[in-house]
Scaffold this motif. Structure first.
Motif, mmCIF file in Angstrom:
data_model
loop_
_atom_site.group_PDB
_atom_site.id
_atom_site.type_symbol
_atom_site.label_atom_id
_atom_site.label_comp_id
_atom_site.label_asym_id
_atom_site.label_seq_id
_atom_site.Cartn_x
_atom_site.Cartn_y
_atom_site.Cartn_z
ATOM 1 N N TRP A 149 0.710 -1.309 0.075
ATOM 2 C CA TRP A 149 0.007 -0.047 0.109
ATOM 3 C C TRP A 149 0.802 1.391 -0.001
ATOM 4 O O TRP A 149 1.916 1.316 0.832
ATOM 5 C CB TRP A 149 -0.817 -0.077 1.266
ATOM 6 C CG TRP A 149 -2.121 -0.592 1.035
ATOM 7 C CD1 TRP A 149 -3.454 -0.250 0.880
ATOM 8 C CD2 TRP A 149 -2.269 -2.067 1.334
ATOM 9 N NE1 TRP A 149 -4.360 -1.317 0.751
ATOM 10 C CE2 TRP A 149 -3.818 -2.345 1.040
ATOM 11 C CE3 TRP A 149 -1.249 -3.243 1.472
ATOM 12 C CZ2 TRP A 149 -4.420 -3.688 0.955
ATOM 13 C CZ3 TRP A 149 -1.940 -4.482 1.723
ATOM 14 C CH2 TRP A 149 -3.501 -4.942 1.304
ATOM 15 N N ALA A 150 0.491 2.100 -0.902
ATOM 16 C CA ALA A 150 1.027 3.552 -0.538
ATOM 17 C C ALA A 150 0.235 4.492 -0.046
ATOM 18 O O ALA A 150 -1.061 4.388 0.147
ATOM 19 C CB ALA A 150 1.429 3.973 -2.203
ATOM 20 N N ASN A 151 0.745 5.750 0.378
ATOM 21 C CA ASN A 151 -0.014 6.472 1.040
ATOM 22 C C ASN A 151 -0.631 6.485 2.281
ATOM 23 O O ASN A 151 -1.475 7.228 2.841
ATOM 24 C CB ASN A 151 -1.334 7.176 -0.110
ATOM 25 C CG ASN A 151 -0.736 7.660 -1.363
ATOM 26 O OD1 ASN A 151 0.206 8.171 -1.641
ATOM 27 N ND2 ASN A 151 -1.722 7.200 -2.438
ATOM 28 N N LEU A 152 -0.111 5.309 2.948
ATOM 29 C CA LEU A 152 -0.715 5.148 4.225
ATOM 30 C C LEU A 152 0.269 4.969 5.394
ATOM 31 O O LEU A 152 0.336 4.592 6.425
ATOM 32 C CB LEU A 152 -1.355 3.715 4.377
ATOM 33 C CG LEU A 152 -2.892 3.728 3.670
ATOM 34 C CD1 LEU A 152 -3.369 2.492 3.420
ATOM 35 C CD2 LEU A 152 -3.767 4.423 4.427
ATOM 36 N N SER A 153 1.514 5.860 5.223
ATOM 37 C CA SER A 153 2.681 5.590 5.856
ATOM 38 C C SER A 153 2.485 5.862 7.467
ATOM 39 O O SER A 153 3.033 4.876 8.302
ATOM 40 C CB SER A 153 3.964 6.374 5.616
ATOM 41 O OG SER A 153 3.741 7.825 5.626
ATOM 42 N N PRO A 154 1.683 6.756 7.918
ATOM 43 C CA PRO A 154 1.555 6.947 9.206
ATOM 44 C C PRO A 154 0.748 5.451 10.022
ATOM 45 O O PRO A 154 1.033 5.124 10.959
ATOM 46 C CB PRO A 154 0.845 8.202 9.431
ATOM 47 C CG PRO A 154 0.995 8.867 8.383
ATOM 48 C CD PRO A 154 1.125 8.037 7.164
ATOM 49 N N TYR A 155 -0.277 5.150 9.317
ATOM 50 C CA TYR A 155 -1.150 4.055 9.722
ATOM 51 C C TYR A 155 -0.326 2.659 9.665
ATOM 52 O O TYR A 155 -0.266 2.051 10.513
ATOM 53 C CB TYR A 155 -2.182 3.821 8.857
ATOM 54 C CG TYR A 155 -3.188 2.683 9.071
ATOM 55 C CD1 TYR A 155 -3.986 2.718 10.088
ATOM 56 C CD2 TYR A 155 -2.892 1.573 8.072
ATOM 57 C CE1 TYR A 155 -4.855 1.549 10.240
ATOM 58 C CE2 TYR A 155 -3.861 0.374 8.384
ATOM 59 C CZ TYR A 155 -4.561 0.404 9.490
ATOM 60 O OH TYR A 155 -5.373 -0.731 9.602
ATOM 61 N N ILE A 156 0.416 2.482 8.517
ATOM 62 C CA ILE A 156 1.333 1.223 8.458
ATOM 63 C C ILE A 156 2.336 1.352 9.642
ATOM 64 O O ILE A 156 2.777 0.499 10.211
ATOM 65 C CB ILE A 156 2.003 1.288 7.132
ATOM 66 C CG1 ILE A 156 0.797 1.091 6.361
ATOM 67 C CG2 ILE A 156 2.967 0.137 7.324
ATOM 68 C CD1 ILE A 156 1.335 0.872 4.554
ATOM 69 N N GLN A 157 2.973 2.532 9.885
ATOM 70 C CA GLN A 157 4.010 2.610 10.657
ATOM 71 C C GLN A 157 3.591 2.197 12.305
ATOM 72 O O GLN A 157 3.988 1.463 12.946
ATOM 73 C CB GLN A 157 4.479 4.151 11.210
ATOM 74 C CG GLN A 157 5.393 4.671 12.336
ATOM 75 C CD GLN A 157 5.575 5.918 12.430
ATOM 76 O OE1 GLN A 157 4.585 6.838 11.758
ATOM 77 N NE2 GLN A 157 6.390 6.282 13.160
ATOM 78 N N SER A 158 2.044 2.994 12.477
ATOM 79 C CA SER A 158 1.485 2.443 13.805
ATOM 80 C C SER A 158 1.199 1.178 14.049
ATOM 81 O O SER A 158 1.393 0.407 15.182
ATOM 82 C CB SER A 158 0.165 3.207 13.954
ATOM 83 O OG SER A 158 -0.806 2.685 13.103
ATOM 84 N N LYS A 159 0.861 0.374 12.933
ATOM 85 C CA LYS A 159 0.676 -1.238 13.024
ATOM 86 C C LYS A 159 1.760 -1.857 13.116
ATOM 87 O O LYS A 159 1.769 -3.077 13.963
ATOM 88 C CB LYS A 159 -0.164 -1.619 11.522
ATOM 89 C CG LYS A 159 -1.512 -1.008 11.665
ATOM 90 C CD LYS A 159 -2.273 -1.306 12.730
ATOM 91 C CE LYS A 159 -3.647 -0.584 12.475
ATOM 92 N NZ LYS A 159 -4.750 -1.083 13.772
ATOM 93 N N GLY A 160 3.030 -1.440 12.758
ATOM 94 C CA GLY A 160 4.193 -2.015 13.026
ATOM 95 C C GLY A 160 4.426 -1.906 14.437
ATOM 96 O O GLY A 160 5.258 -2.777 14.962
ATOM 97 N N ALA A 161 4.326 -0.851 14.966
ATOM 98 C CA ALA A 161 4.788 -0.614 16.370
ATOM 99 C C ALA A 161 3.829 -1.596 17.132
ATOM 100 O O ALA A 161 4.199 -2.116 17.957
ATOM 101 C CB ALA A 161 4.132 0.958 16.891
ATOM 102 N N LEU A 162 2.462 -1.677 16.851
ATOM 103 C CA LEU A 162 1.727 -2.751 17.713
ATOM 104 C C LEU A 162 2.387 -4.033 17.582
ATOM 105 O O LEU A 162 2.415 -4.896 18.601
ATOM 106 C CB LEU A 162 0.281 -2.893 17.221
ATOM 107 C CG LEU A 162 -0.316 -1.472 17.603
ATOM 108 C CD1 LEU A 162 -1.927 -1.548 16.914
ATOM 109 C CD2 LEU A 162 -0.712 -1.421 19.294
ATOM 110 N N VAL A 163 2.722 -4.477 16.365
ATOM 111 C CA VAL A 163 3.230 -5.937 16.277
ATOM 112 C C VAL A 163 4.666 -5.980 17.092
ATOM 113 O O VAL A 163 4.927 -6.831 17.791
ATOM 114 C CB VAL A 163 3.648 -6.201 14.736
ATOM 115 C CG1 VAL A 163 4.517 -7.522 14.872
ATOM 116 C CG2 VAL A 163 2.448 -6.268 13.896
ATOM 117 N N GLY A 164 5.386 -4.827 17.389
ATOM 118 C CA GLY A 164 6.517 -4.829 17.991
ATOM 119 C C GLY A 164 6.240 -4.954 19.776
ATOM 120 O O GLY A 164 6.922 -5.664 20.271
#
Length: 250
Positions: A149-164
Motif C-alpha cells: 500500500w502507498a499513501n498510508l505511511s503513518p497508519y502502517i508505522q502504527s501497525k508495525g509498532a503494535l506488532v513490536g
C-alpha cells in the motif's frame, strides 16, 4: 473456547468489524466494555445487543487522543467492573495521502490514537491481570504491513509498532499468566475501504491476491478474537495471526 464471565476492554468496538465481534463476545457470556468515539455507532451497538437480549454491554464514547482523560475514564471503569481480563486494541485512524504531504503532527496524531491509547489501555488493565494470574491482550495489526500500500505511511508505522509491542509485552507479561498476540486482518469490506476511488477495481485487486476467493466476513475476525481471548490459547503468545484469506503468507 469459553470466555464466559470474562470482562473485555475493546476499543473501536462499534465499528464495521468491532460490532459483530462485540456481539459474539456478549453471546459467549462475556462482559464487554466497548469504547468508541462515535456516539451514533454506540447507539447502534446498544440497539443490536438489546435486540438479542444481551445485557452485559457497557458502552463509553471516549476520545482516544486525550490520553490523560482516557486513563481517568478507564480507571473508573476498571473499578466499576472489577478489572479487565482481556484488552483488544482495535481503534485506529487511517488518513491517506502521499508521504511528503503529511506533517509530523499528523504522524504523531495517528500514533497517539493507534498506539499510545492502546498502551494506556494495557497500563490500566495489567495490575488486575497480574493479581488474577490471567490476562489476554490482543492488538489489531493490518495486512498493509505486507508492503502493498502507498499513501498510508503513518497508519502502517502504527501497525508495525503494535506488532513490536505484541512481542515485547508477550516476553514481559508471560510470567504473570498474561498472553499477548496480534491479529492482522486482510482487506475486509468496511468503511475503511471508502478511501479507495474505484471500489470495483479494488475488490478485484483483493480477490486476485487472496488464496481464498471470497471477501472476508466479520465472523472471520470474531472467531480469531475469541480464540486468542479464551483459555484455549494459553500456550500461544507473541504471535501475529494473518486473517486475510491467504494474502500474506509468512
Amino acid at each position: 473456547m469459553t470466555i464466559q464471565n470474562k470482562t473485555i476492554l475493546y476499543t473501536g468496538a462499534a465499528g464495521g468489524l468491532g460490532l459483530p465481534a462485540t456481539l459474539a463476545f456478549l453471546e459467549a457470556g462475556a462482559t464487554v466494555v466497548a469504547i468508541d468515539n462515535d456516539p451514533a455507532k454506540g447507539e447502534a451497538l446498544k440497539a443490536a445487543a438489546g435486540e438479542r437480549g444481551l445485557d452485559r454491554l457497557v458502552f463509553k464514547a471516549l476520545d482516544l487522543s486525550d490520553l490523560a482523560g482516557l486513563r481517568t475514564a478507564l480507571e473508573a471503569l476498571s473499578a466499576e467492573v472489577g478489572g479487565f481480563d482481556i484488552v483488544i486494541n482495535n481503534a485506529a485512524i487511517y488518513p491517506s495521502k502521499p508521504f511528503e504531504e503529511y506533517t509530523i503532527e499528523e504522524h504523531q496524531a495517528v500514533q497517539r490514537i493507534n498506539v499510545d491509547a492502546g498502551i494506556v489501555c494495557v497500563q490500566v488493565a495489567l495490575p488486575s491481570m497480574r493479581a488474577k494470574g490471567f490476562g489476554r491482550i490482543i492488538n489489531i495489526a493490518s495486512v498493509t504491513l505486507s508492503g502493498g500500500w502507498a499513501n498510508l505511511s503513518p497508519y502502517i508505522q502504527s501497525k508495525g509498532a503494535l506488532v513490536g509491542l505484541t512481542r515485547a509485552w508477550a516476553r514481559e507479561f508471560g510470567p504473570y499468566g498474561v498472553t499477548v498476540n496480534a491479529i492482522s486482518p486482510g482487506a475486509f469490506p468496511t468503511d475503511a475501504e471508502k478511501i479507495h476511488p474505484d471500489p470495483e477495481g479494488y475488490n478485484r485487486h483483493v480477490l486476485d491476491r487472496q488464496a481464498v476467493k471470497r471477501r472476508g466476513e466479520p465472523a472471520d475476525i470474531a472467531n480469531a478474537l475469541i480464540f486468542f481471548a479464551s483459555e484455549n490459547s494459553g500456550f500461544v503468545t507473541g504471535q501475529t495471526l494473518n486473517v486475510d484469506g491467504g494474502w500474506w503468507m509468512t
